[in-house]
Write a protein that holds these residues in place. Structure first.
Motif, mmCIF file in Angstrom:
data_model
loop_
_atom_site.group_PDB
_atom_site.id
_atom_site.type_symbol
_atom_site.label_atom_id
_atom_site.label_comp_id
_atom_site.label_asym_id
_atom_site.label_seq_id
_atom_site.Cartn_x
_atom_site.Cartn_y
_atom_site.Cartn_z
ATOM 1 N N GLY A 4 0.827 -1.200 0.000
ATOM 2 C CA GLY A 4 0.000 0.000 0.000
ATOM 3 C C GLY A 4 0.854 1.239 0.000
ATOM 4 O O GLY A 4 1.968 1.254 0.521
ATOM 5 N N ARG A 5 0.309 2.294 -0.573
ATOM 6 C CA ARG A 5 1.044 3.556 -0.645
ATOM 7 C C ARG A 5 0.046 4.708 -0.622
ATOM 8 O O ARG A 5 -1.016 4.623 -1.226
ATOM 9 C CB ARG A 5 1.853 3.586 -1.943
ATOM 10 C CG ARG A 5 2.678 4.808 -2.177
ATOM 11 C CD ARG A 5 4.016 4.688 -1.499
ATOM 12 N NE ARG A 5 4.666 5.973 -1.477
ATOM 13 C CZ ARG A 5 5.804 6.245 -2.056
ATOM 14 N NH1 ARG A 5 6.433 5.305 -2.719
ATOM 15 N NH2 ARG A 5 6.342 7.425 -1.968
ATOM 16 N N SER A 6 0.410 5.784 0.069
ATOM 17 C CA SER A 6 -0.422 6.982 0.124
ATOM 18 C C SER A 6 0.258 8.105 -0.651
ATOM 19 O O SER A 6 1.484 8.221 -0.654
ATOM 20 C CB SER A 6 -0.632 7.436 1.566
ATOM 21 O OG SER A 6 -1.368 6.483 2.274
ATOM 22 N N LYS A 10 -1.745 11.924 1.999
ATOM 23 C CA LYS A 10 -2.595 10.829 2.508
ATOM 24 C C LYS A 10 -4.051 10.954 2.072
ATOM 25 O O LYS A 10 -4.936 10.394 2.684
ATOM 26 C CB LYS A 10 -2.497 10.717 4.030
ATOM 27 C CG LYS A 10 -1.126 10.329 4.507
ATOM 28 C CD LYS A 10 -1.116 10.095 5.990
ATOM 29 C CE LYS A 10 0.253 9.676 6.463
ATOM 30 N NZ LYS A 10 0.301 9.427 7.876
ATOM 31 N N ARG A 11 -4.312 11.703 1.022
ATOM 32 C CA ARG A 11 -5.687 11.801 0.503
ATOM 33 C C ARG A 11 -5.964 10.698 -0.516
ATOM 34 O O ARG A 11 -7.087 10.234 -0.645
ATOM 35 C CB ARG A 11 -5.916 13.166 -0.114
ATOM 36 C CG ARG A 11 -5.880 14.283 0.908
ATOM 37 C CD ARG A 11 -6.158 15.622 0.291
ATOM 38 N NE ARG A 11 -7.536 15.775 -0.090
ATOM 39 C CZ ARG A 11 -8.488 16.244 0.692
ATOM 40 N NH1 ARG A 11 -8.199 16.599 1.921
ATOM 41 N NH2 ARG A 11 -9.714 16.374 0.257
ATOM 42 N N THR A 13 -5.009 6.870 -1.663
ATOM 43 C CA THR A 13 -4.403 5.634 -1.178
ATOM 44 C C THR A 13 -4.567 4.549 -2.229
ATOM 45 O O THR A 13 -5.656 4.349 -2.761
ATOM 46 C CB THR A 13 -5.072 5.179 0.134
ATOM 47 O OG1 THR A 13 -5.011 6.246 1.082
ATOM 48 C CG2 THR A 13 -4.381 3.972 0.715
ATOM 49 N N ASN A 15 -3.796 0.428 -2.841
ATOM 50 C CA ASN A 15 -3.441 -0.858 -2.237
ATOM 51 C C ASN A 15 -3.487 -1.943 -3.303
ATOM 52 O O ASN A 15 -4.422 -2.002 -4.102
ATOM 53 C CB ASN A 15 -4.412 -1.212 -1.111
ATOM 54 C CG ASN A 15 -4.305 -0.274 0.049
ATOM 55 O OD1 ASN A 15 -3.214 0.060 0.473
ATOM 56 N ND2 ASN A 15 -5.430 0.172 0.552
ATOM 57 N N SER A 54 -8.504 4.567 -3.296
ATOM 58 C CA SER A 54 -9.475 5.380 -2.577
ATOM 59 C C SER A 54 -8.959 6.814 -2.470
ATOM 60 O O SER A 54 -7.758 7.051 -2.363
ATOM 61 C CB SER A 54 -9.758 4.807 -1.191
ATOM 62 O OG SER A 54 -8.582 4.776 -0.418
ATOM 63 N N TYR A 55 -9.915 7.741 -2.492
ATOM 64 C CA TYR A 55 -9.595 9.159 -2.402
ATOM 65 C C TYR A 55 -10.510 9.805 -1.370
ATOM 66 O O TYR A 55 -11.711 9.567 -1.372
ATOM 67 C CB TYR A 55 -9.774 9.843 -3.765
ATOM 68 C CG TYR A 55 -9.367 11.294 -3.752
ATOM 69 C CD1 TYR A 55 -8.029 11.646 -3.809
ATOM 70 C CD2 TYR A 55 -10.310 12.299 -3.653
ATOM 71 C CE1 TYR A 55 -7.640 12.967 -3.784
ATOM 72 C CE2 TYR A 55 -9.932 13.628 -3.628
ATOM 73 C CZ TYR A 55 -8.596 13.956 -3.689
ATOM 74 O OH TYR A 55 -8.215 15.266 -3.656
#
Length: 75
Positions: A4-6, A10-11, A13, A15, A54-55
């Motif tokens: 996983g990475r943001s 961190k808005r 993501t 995976n 995801s955002y």
């Protein structure tokens, strides 16, 4: 196995996951009738590759909470 990475503070993501990497989920079946024997074995569709993106929309709330101790001393 998963990675996983943001991004973007961190808005955003991303995976990536891979399940049953070594094909450990298998099945065996043995049947025996009068003069008839049957052996079956196989592997199901347990291997999966998943990509989740995801955002987070909206404003980021300030989660720190500070108390005004001067007001507490006044009481």
């Amino acid at each position: 196995m998963a990675l996983g990475r943001s991004f973007m503070g961190k808005r955003l993501t991303v995976n990536f996951s891979f399940t049953d990497m070594f094909w450990t989920s298998n099945w065996n079946s043995n049947s025996s009738f009068n003069g008839f024997k049957l052996w079956n074995r196989g592997k199901g569709e347990s291997r999966q590759i998943k990509l989740n993106i995801s955002y987070r929309f909206g404003k980021e709330k300030n989660r720190s909470h500070e108390q005004d101790f001067k007001e507490l001393d006044r009481l």
